[in-house]
Design a protein around this motif. Structure first.
Motif, PDB file in Angstrom:
ATOM      1  N   GLU A   2       3.748  17.803  -7.118  1.00 26.37           N
ATOM      2  CA  GLU A   2       3.942  16.276  -7.515  1.00 26.37           C
ATOM      3  C   GLU A   2       5.578  16.379  -7.744  1.00 26.37           C
ATOM      4  O   GLU A   2       5.920  15.307  -8.041  1.00 26.37           O
ATOM      5  N   GLU A   3       6.443  17.221  -7.848  1.00 23.80           N
ATOM      6  CA  GLU A   3       7.623  17.383  -8.092  1.00 23.80           C
ATOM      7  C   GLU A   3       8.698  17.174  -7.016  1.00 23.80           C
ATOM      8  O   GLU A   3       8.390  17.843  -5.901  1.00 23.80           O
ATOM      9  N   ASN A   4       9.942  16.731  -7.302  1.00 19.20           N
ATOM     10  CA  ASN A   4      10.965  16.508  -6.480  1.00 19.20           C
ATOM     11  C   ASN A   4      12.128  17.400  -6.851  1.00 19.20           C
ATOM     12  O   ASN A   4      12.446  17.145  -8.090  1.00 19.20           O
TER      13      ASN A   4
ATOM     14  N   ALA B 290       0.882  -1.184  -0.099  1.00 17.25           N
ATOM     15  CA  ALA B 290      -0.122   0.046   0.254  1.00 17.25           C
ATOM     16  C   ALA B 290       0.914   1.348  -0.010  1.00 17.25           C
ATOM     17  O   ALA B 290       1.976   1.229   0.580  1.00 17.25           O
ATOM     18  N   PRO B 291       0.461   2.373  -0.707  1.00 17.38           N
ATOM     19  CA  PRO B 291       1.152   3.691  -0.604  1.00 17.38           C
ATOM     20  C   PRO B 291       1.390   4.126   0.743  1.00 17.38           C
ATOM     21  O   PRO B 291       0.534   4.223   1.374  1.00 17.38           O
ATOM     22  N   SER B 292       2.358   4.738   1.112  1.00 19.35           N
ATOM     23  CA  SER B 292       2.601   5.329   2.546  1.00 19.35           C
ATOM     24  C   SER B 292       1.947   6.554   2.527  1.00 19.35           C
ATOM     25  O   SER B 292       1.595   6.821   3.762  1.00 19.35           O
ATOM     26  N   GLY B 293       1.680   7.302   1.649  1.00 20.16           N
ATOM     27  CA  GLY B 293       1.142   8.531   1.807  1.00 20.16           C
ATOM     28  C   GLY B 293       1.864   9.614   2.166  1.00 20.16           C
ATOM     29  O   GLY B 293       1.362  10.960   2.457  1.00 20.16           O
ATOM     30  N   ASP B 294       3.074   9.518   2.539  1.00 19.79           N
ATOM     31  CA  ASP B 294       4.017  10.470   3.085  1.00 19.79           C
ATOM     32  C   ASP B 294       4.890  10.959   2.019  1.00 19.79           C
ATOM     33  O   ASP B 294       5.956  10.233   1.577  1.00 19.79           O
ATOM     34  N   LYS B 295       4.749  12.106   1.429  1.00 17.46           N
ATOM     35  CA  LYS B 295       5.320  12.636   0.174  1.00 17.46           C
ATOM     36  C   LYS B 295       6.653  12.961   0.509  1.00 17.46           C
ATOM     37  O   LYS B 295       7.875  12.580  -0.269  1.00 17.46           O
ATOM     38  N   LEU B 296       7.291  13.102   1.687  1.00 20.97           N
ATOM     39  CA  LEU B 296       8.526  13.502   2.020  1.00 20.97           C
ATOM     40  C   LEU B 296       9.366  12.386   2.383  1.00 20.97           C
ATOM     41  O   LEU B 296      10.435  12.298   1.817  1.00 20.97           O
ATOM     42  N   GLU B 297       8.657  11.286   2.943  1.00 23.92           N
ATOM     43  CA  GLU B 297       9.326   9.832   3.048  1.00 23.92           C
ATOM     44  C   GLU B 297       9.677   9.343   1.623  1.00 23.92           C
ATOM     45  O   GLU B 297      10.963   8.745   1.498  1.00 23.92           O
ATOM     46  N   ASP B 298       8.798   9.488   0.878  1.00 24.14           N
ATOM     47  CA  ASP B 298       8.744   8.841  -0.538  1.00 24.14           C
ATOM     48  C   ASP B 298       9.701   9.742  -1.252  1.00 24.14           C
ATOM     49  O   ASP B 298      10.534   9.121  -2.038  1.00 24.14           O
ATOM     50  N   ALA B 299      10.024  11.097  -1.261  1.00 19.16           N
ATOM     51  CA  ALA B 299      10.788  11.779  -1.872  1.00 19.16           C
ATOM     52  C   ALA B 299      12.309  11.240  -1.362  1.00 19.16           C
ATOM     53  O   ALA B 299      13.348  11.244  -2.223  1.00 19.16           O
ATOM     54  N   ALA B 300      12.447  11.305  -0.150  1.00 19.47           N
ATOM     55  CA  ALA B 300      13.710  10.812   0.417  1.00 19.47           C
ATOM     56  C   ALA B 300      14.312   9.466  -0.189  1.00 19.47           C
ATOM     57  O   ALA B 300      15.193   9.210  -0.458  1.00 19.47           O
ATOM     58  N   GLN B 301      13.146   8.386  -0.183  1.00 16.77           N
ATOM     59  CA  GLN B 301      13.604   7.109  -0.703  1.00 16.77           C
ATOM     60  C   GLN B 301      13.626   7.162  -2.235  1.00 16.77           C
ATOM     61  O   GLN B 301      14.825   6.545  -2.692  1.00 16.77           O
ATOM     62  N   SER B 302      13.167   8.078  -3.031  1.00 19.93           N
ATOM     63  CA  SER B 302      13.339   8.179  -4.327  1.00 19.93           C
ATOM     64  C   SER B 302      14.847   8.761  -4.571  1.00 19.93           C
ATOM     65  O   SER B 302      15.375   8.510  -5.569  1.00 19.93           O
ATOM     66  N   ALA B 303      15.260   9.725  -3.768  1.00 25.78           N
ATOM     67  CA  ALA B 303      16.702  10.439  -3.869  1.00 25.78           C
ATOM     68  C   ALA B 303      17.605   9.037  -3.391  1.00 25.78           C
ATOM     69  O   ALA B 303      18.819   9.383  -3.576  1.00 25.78           O
TER      70      ALA B 303
ATOM     71  N   LEU C 117      24.946  26.823  -3.553  1.00 22.30           N
ATOM     72  CA  LEU C 117      23.749  25.879  -3.485  1.00 22.30           C
ATOM     73  C   LEU C 117      23.496  25.856  -4.986  1.00 22.30           C
ATOM     74  O   LEU C 117      23.475  26.590  -5.816  1.00 22.30           O
ATOM     75  N   ILE C 118      23.109  24.401  -5.341  1.00 22.33           N
ATOM     76  CA  ILE C 118      22.625  24.209  -6.597  1.00 22.33           C
ATOM     77  C   ILE C 118      21.325  23.373  -6.414  1.00 22.33           C
ATOM     78  O   ILE C 118      21.238  22.355  -5.735  1.00 22.33           O
ATOM     79  N   LEU C 119      20.258  24.032  -7.357  1.00 20.87           N
ATOM     80  CA  LEU C 119      18.642  23.244  -7.089  1.00 20.87           C
ATOM     81  C   LEU C 119      18.283  22.756  -8.643  1.00 20.87           C
ATOM     82  O   LEU C 119      18.609  23.481  -9.361  1.00 20.87           O
ATOM     83  N   THR C 120      18.116  21.404  -8.503  1.00 24.64           N
ATOM     84  CA  THR C 120      18.046  20.860  -9.705  1.00 24.64           C
ATOM     85  C   THR C 120      16.644  19.996  -9.471  1.00 24.64           C
ATOM     86  O   THR C 120      16.131  19.788  -8.559  1.00 24.64           O
TER      87      THR C 120
END
Length: 68
Positions: free
Chosen positions: A51-53, A3-16, A64-67
């Motif tokens: 919806e973007e990371n 099941a999706p976690s629903g936690d976008k910050l956790e998802d973003a950290a894992q996708s990184a 600092l570099i933002l990508t």
């Protein structure tokens, strides 16, 4: 199927490629925060914006570099 976690910050950290970590707070004074607090433990952070990371990285020259 998981099941999706629903936690976008956790998802973003894992996708990184970062393991999930406990949340932390960063102090803001007005609309300003100190980048030393953001980069206290890592040289890169993931910012979830809609919806973007985005990745905010601290370079070896202290820039600092933002990508996307």
């Amino acid at each position: 199927m998981a099941a999706p976690s629903g936690d976008k910050l956790e998802d973003a950290a894992q996708s990184a490629g970062n393991p999930p970590v406990a949340g932390r707070s960063v102090a803001m004074i007005g609309n300003r925060l100190d980048s030393r607090e953001l980069f206290a433990t890592e040289r890169e952070i993931v910012i979830a914006h809609g919806e973007e990371n985005y990745r905010l990285r601290l370079t070896s020259q202290n820039k600092l570099i933002l990508t996307k």
